[in-house]
Design a protein around this motif. Structure first.
Motif, mmCIF file in Angstrom:
data_model
loop_
_atom_site.group_PDB
_atom_site.id
_atom_site.type_symbol
_atom_site.label_atom_id
_atom_site.label_comp_id
_atom_site.label_asym_id
_atom_site.label_seq_id
_atom_site.Cartn_x
_atom_site.Cartn_y
_atom_site.Cartn_z
ATOM 1 N N GLY A 32 -4.986 -3.802 -4.755
ATOM 2 C CA GLY A 32 -4.484 -3.927 -6.115
ATOM 3 C C GLY A 32 -3.756 -2.683 -6.571
ATOM 4 N N LEU A 33 -4.275 -1.522 -6.210
ATOM 5 C CA LEU A 33 -3.605 -0.263 -6.537
ATOM 6 C C LEU A 33 -2.245 -0.176 -5.850
ATOM 7 C CD1 LEU A 33 -6.630 2.206 -6.209
ATOM 8 C CD2 LEU A 33 -5.446 1.601 -8.333
ATOM 9 N N ALA A 34 -2.167 -0.683 -4.631
ATOM 10 C CA ALA A 34 -0.909 -0.656 -3.892
ATOM 11 C C ALA A 34 0.165 -1.457 -4.614
ATOM 12 C CB ALA A 34 -1.124 -1.208 -2.479
ATOM 13 N N VAL A 35 -0.188 -2.662 -5.037
ATOM 14 C CA VAL A 35 0.789 -3.501 -5.751
ATOM 15 C C VAL A 35 1.149 -2.872 -7.092
ATOM 16 C CG1 VAL A 35 1.172 -5.758 -6.810
ATOM 17 C CG2 VAL A 35 0.004 -5.608 -4.610
ATOM 18 N N ALA A 36 0.147 -2.373 -7.808
ATOM 19 C CA ALA A 36 0.399 -1.780 -9.123
ATOM 20 C C ALA A 36 1.313 -0.558 -9.019
ATOM 21 C CB ALA A 36 -0.927 -1.395 -9.778
ATOM 22 N N MET A 85 0.291 4.749 8.825
ATOM 23 C CA MET A 85 0.891 3.530 9.352
ATOM 24 C C MET A 85 1.252 2.571 8.235
ATOM 25 S SD MET A 85 1.744 2.290 12.344
ATOM 26 C CE MET A 85 3.231 1.542 11.710
ATOM 27 N N GLY A 86 0.354 2.434 7.257
ATOM 28 C CA GLY A 86 0.668 1.591 6.106
ATOM 29 C C GLY A 86 1.832 2.139 5.310
ATOM 30 N N GLY A 87 1.899 3.480 5.192
ATOM 31 C CA GLY A 87 2.998 4.106 4.473
ATOM 32 C C GLY A 87 4.340 3.866 5.149
ATOM 33 N N ILE A 88 4.336 3.926 6.463
ATOM 34 C CA ILE A 88 5.568 3.638 7.206
ATOM 35 C C ILE A 88 5.991 2.190 6.980
ATOM 36 C CG2 ILE A 88 6.548 3.372 9.517
ATOM 37 C CD1 ILE A 88 4.815 5.779 10.366
ATOM 38 N N GLY A 212 2.356 1.409 0.351
ATOM 39 C CA GLY A 212 1.962 0.988 1.692
ATOM 40 C C GLY A 212 0.788 1.784 2.228
ATOM 41 N N ALA A 213 0.729 3.080 1.893
ATOM 42 C CA ALA A 213 -0.393 3.914 2.337
ATOM 43 C C ALA A 213 -1.708 3.420 1.750
ATOM 44 C CB ALA A 213 -0.144 5.369 1.953
ATOM 45 N N LEU A 214 -1.675 2.995 0.495
ATOM 46 C CA LEU A 214 -2.878 2.441 -0.127
ATOM 47 C C LEU A 214 -3.288 1.137 0.558
ATOM 48 C CD1 LEU A 214 -1.893 3.123 -3.842
ATOM 49 C CD2 LEU A 214 -3.853 4.134 -2.650
#
Length: 274
Positions: A32-36, A85-88, A212-214
């Motif tokens: 949820g933090l990632a989308v927000a 990896m998520g951040g990339i 993406g990192a979140l």
């Protein structure tokens, strides 16, 4: 009435149910933090599920491939790998949006499918990361990479504290740093922000990379704390639930935390409710 009684009983009526509620809340809060976060820059990140998947895979690789490290260092390294990896995976659509104007919704949806296909191949039948038992899963991570469980009689891990810490950091970045101010300015009015001298392309890319990192952390915590290995399609859709959580939480970290807790309550209680 019986259905609602069962819902409440399943989520908070027992020690195990309460632990399961917080366990479900953890990846939902990260997601949820990632989308927000991306929303504050005017971007709609539908790719959290793919970022979560790639982050989980990266954390699993660090978890089983590296041995001999002290637990605190190994866990930190695995979590960092998942976040990177998520951040990339989040930064790619951000860059394409910033430089080529390609809509982030299209980019993130396409990258979701690529993430599922890549990880499915890696742990699929005879894949390069498939465990020797031929299950669609990676080898088990070593003991030093596993998140400690602290609520006796449940599966709850310290990941919940990491997620709450992430919510605080997101709040700090968005409302108490220059980066956050500029990201919110771009989201409110990109033309005015550009006129004020803000680098639009940089902040679009940066906001999607942080988002993406979140998402990657969500996958890493799931792998390191619950499954202890990477399974194909290990997420039941946390990245997609995150869209509703971010909107219900009004895009504020505190609201997102409350919304994630509510959705975790529903997930845990629904098992007994059925």
């Amino acid at each position: 009435m019986l259905a609602y009684q069962s819902l409440i009983q399943g989520a908070v009526g027992s020690r195990y149910g309460f632990g399961e509620m917080l366990l479900s809340t953890t990846p939902l809060l990260f997601s949820g933090l990632a989308v927000a976060f991306s929303f504050h820059c005017g971007l709609f990140n539908i790719g959290v599920e793919g970022q979560l998947t790639m982050g989980g895979m990266a954390a699993a690789i660090v978890g089983f491939a590296i041995q001999g490290l002290p637990p605190i260092l190994h866990i930190a390294l695995a979590l960092t790998a998942g976040a990177i990896m998520g951040g990339i995976w989040g930064g790619i659509p951000g860059y394409l949006k910033a430089r080529l104007g390609v809509h982030e919704v299209i980019n993130t949806i396409m990258l979701n499918f690529i993430a599922f296909s890549v990880t499915g191949y890696l742990v699929g039948p005879y894949g390069p990361l498939t465990a020797s038992d031929q299950l669609p899963a990676s080898p088990m991570i070593v003991e030093s990479a596993r998140l400690p469980r602290f609520f006796e009689g449940t599966r709850l891990t310290s990941g919940i504290f990491i997620a709450l810490g992430a919510a605080f950091v997101v709040w700090l970045i968005l409302w108490h740093t220059r980066l956050g101010y500029r990201i919110r300015a771009v989201g409110m009015n990109s033309s005015a922000a550009e006129y004020a001298g803000i680098n639009i392309a940089y902040h679009l890319t940066a906001s999607m990379a942080i988002s993406g990192a979140l998402g990657g952390l969500a996958g890493a915590v799931e792998v390191l704390g619950i499954h202890y290995r990477f399974f194909e399609a290990f997420s039941p859709g946390y990245g997609f639930d995150a869209i509703a959580i971010a909107l219900v939480g009004q895009l504020h970290p505190l609201g997102v935390t409350a919304a994630a807790l509510f959705f975790g309550f529903l997930r845990a209680g629904a098992i007994l409710m059925q």
